[in-house]
Design a protein around this motif. Structure first.
Motif, PDB file in Angstrom:
ATOM      1  N   ARG A  33       0.833  -1.206   0.000  1.00  0.00           N
ATOM      2  CA  ARG A  33       0.000   0.000   0.000  1.00  0.00           C
ATOM      3  C   ARG A  33       0.863   1.249   0.000  1.00  0.00           C
ATOM      4  N   ALA A  34       2.006   1.208   0.699  1.00  0.00           N
ATOM      5  CA  ALA A  34       2.902   2.363   0.728  1.00  0.00           C
ATOM      6  C   ALA A  34       3.410   2.681  -0.679  1.00  0.00           C
ATOM      7  N   ASP A  35       3.744   1.641  -1.437  1.00  0.00           N
ATOM      8  CA  ASP A  35       4.168   1.870  -2.826  1.00  0.00           C
ATOM      9  C   ASP A  35       3.056   2.535  -3.632  1.00  0.00           C
ATOM     10  N   ASP A  36       1.834   2.035  -3.461  1.00  0.00           N
ATOM     11  CA  ASP A  36       0.699   2.610  -4.191  1.00  0.00           C
ATOM     12  C   ASP A  36       0.456   4.058  -3.788  1.00  0.00           C
ATOM     13  N   LEU A  37       0.522   4.328  -2.487  1.00  0.00           N
ATOM     14  CA  LEU A  37       0.266   5.682  -2.002  1.00  0.00           C
ATOM     15  C   LEU A  37       1.362   6.649  -2.441  1.00  0.00           C
ATOM     16  N   ALA A  38       2.615   6.202  -2.399  1.00  0.00           N
ATOM     17  CA  ALA A  38       3.714   7.049  -2.871  1.00  0.00           C
ATOM     18  C   ALA A  38       3.553   7.331  -4.358  1.00  0.00           C
ATOM     19  N   GLN A  39       3.170   6.313  -5.108  1.00  0.00           N
ATOM     20  CA  GLN A  39       2.946   6.504  -6.536  1.00  0.00           C
ATOM     21  C   GLN A  39       1.822   7.508  -6.777  1.00  0.00           C
ATOM     22  N   ARG A  68      -3.314  13.000   2.488  1.00  0.00           N
ATOM     23  CA  ARG A  68      -4.705  12.955   1.998  1.00  0.00           C
ATOM     24  C   ARG A  68      -5.005  11.615   1.339  1.00  0.00           C
ATOM     25  N   ALA A  69      -4.050  11.089   0.593  1.00  0.00           N
ATOM     26  CA  ALA A  69      -4.257   9.798  -0.067  1.00  0.00           C
ATOM     27  C   ALA A  69      -4.444   8.685   0.966  1.00  0.00           C
ATOM     28  N   VAL A  70      -3.675   8.729   2.049  1.00  0.00           N
ATOM     29  CA  VAL A  70      -3.807   7.717   3.108  1.00  0.00           C
ATOM     30  C   VAL A  70      -5.190   7.798   3.733  1.00  0.00           C
ATOM     31  N   ILE A  71      -5.628   8.997   4.035  1.00  0.00           N
ATOM     32  CA  ILE A  71      -6.948   9.168   4.652  1.00  0.00           C
ATOM     33  C   ILE A  71      -8.054   8.750   3.683  1.00  0.00           C
ATOM     34  N   ASP A  72      -7.956   9.177   2.422  1.00  0.00           N
ATOM     35  CA  ASP A  72      -8.965   8.800   1.429  1.00  0.00           C
ATOM     36  C   ASP A  72      -9.011   7.287   1.226  1.00  0.00           C
ATOM     37  N   GLU A  73      -7.844   6.664   1.166  1.00  0.00           N
ATOM     38  CA  GLU A  73      -7.770   5.222   0.953  1.00  0.00           C
ATOM     39  C   GLU A  73      -8.402   4.467   2.117  1.00  0.00           C
ATOM     40  N   SER A  74      -8.256   4.990   3.324  1.00  0.00           N
ATOM     41  CA  SER A  74      -8.817   4.297   4.484  1.00  0.00           C
ATOM     42  C   SER A  74     -10.342   4.364   4.493  1.00  0.00           C
ATOM     43  N   ARG A  75     -10.912   5.285   3.760  1.00  0.00           N
ATOM     44  CA  ARG A  75     -12.375   5.425   3.715  1.00  0.00           C
ATOM     45  C   ARG A  75     -13.027   4.488   2.700  1.00  0.00           C
ATOM     46  N   ARG A  76     -12.249   3.912   1.825  1.00  0.00           N
ATOM     47  CA  ARG A  76     -12.806   3.036   0.799  1.00  0.00           C
ATOM     48  C   ARG A  76     -13.267   1.742   1.454  1.00  0.00           C
ATOM     49  N   PRO A  77     -14.424   1.243   1.037  1.00  0.00           N
ATOM     50  CA  PRO A  77     -14.991   0.072   1.716  1.00  0.00           C
ATOM     51  C   PRO A  77     -14.102  -1.167   1.677  1.00  0.00           C
TER      52      PRO A  77
END
Length: 172
Positions: A33-39, A68-77
């Motif tokens: 997930r860190a790779d995806d978020l950094a990307q 923001r990406a980390v927070i947004d990603e955590s909201r996805r079902p």
């Protein structure tokens, strides 16, 4: 983008790639997930590269985009996963684990238990070394919010690490 701008972006990316990836890992606790978020953060920066006037503020832009990406990603079902203590096919434990590795794994496990906004504040504040004003700027919130989120995040981290902290203290 012209060739010069593309080269500037490539140089910035090469210089900051690993630092952004580590920060993302500390926020989410998973290297994939860190790779995806950094990307995601670098794609957003590339998309807006021409609009960035102050090249000295690139780190702040990437930190803001990443948090923001980390927070947004955590909201996805589909991200509402359940973690388990027992993993299938665990390797047999042979020998002692290095204290540094155990401590890092303990910290990451504890950070997983902290809500996303509080986790982002803790990572930016204590692992990235930003002051309260810097975190407030990155998170686009007031300094008071940073302080309260920091206090709540630390309390949640202490609670999550409760028994593990005692184990670490006894081995030290």
């Amino acid at each position: 983008m012209d060739q010069r701008e593309e080269q500037e972006f490539a140089e910035y990316f090469a210089a900051r790639r690993e630092a952004v990836r580590r920060m993302a890992y500390m926020m989410c606790g998973d290297w994939h997930r860190a790779d995806d978020l950094a990307q995601t953060a670098f794609i957003a920066l590339h998309r807006h590269w021409r609009k960035v006037r102050d090249k000295g503020a690139l780190d702040a832009y990437v930190r803001r985009t990443l948090s923001r990406a980390v927070i947004d990603e955590s909201r996805r079902p589909w991200r509402r996963e359940r973690f388990t203590d027992v993993l299938p096919d665990r390797p047999a434990e042979s020998g002692a684990v290095d204290d540094g590795i155990a401590t890092r794994q303990t910290l990451v496990a504890g950070l997983r238990e902290v809500p996303p906004k509080q986790r982002a504040v803790l990572v930016l504040r204590f692992l990235e070394g930003l002051d309260v004003a810097g975190v407030a700027e990155v998170m686009k919130c007031s300094e008071g919010t940073v302080k309260s989120q920091s206090a709540r995040g630390l309390e949640a981290l202490r609670e999550a690490l409760g028994g593990q902290l005692d184990d670490l203290r006894s081995t030290s």
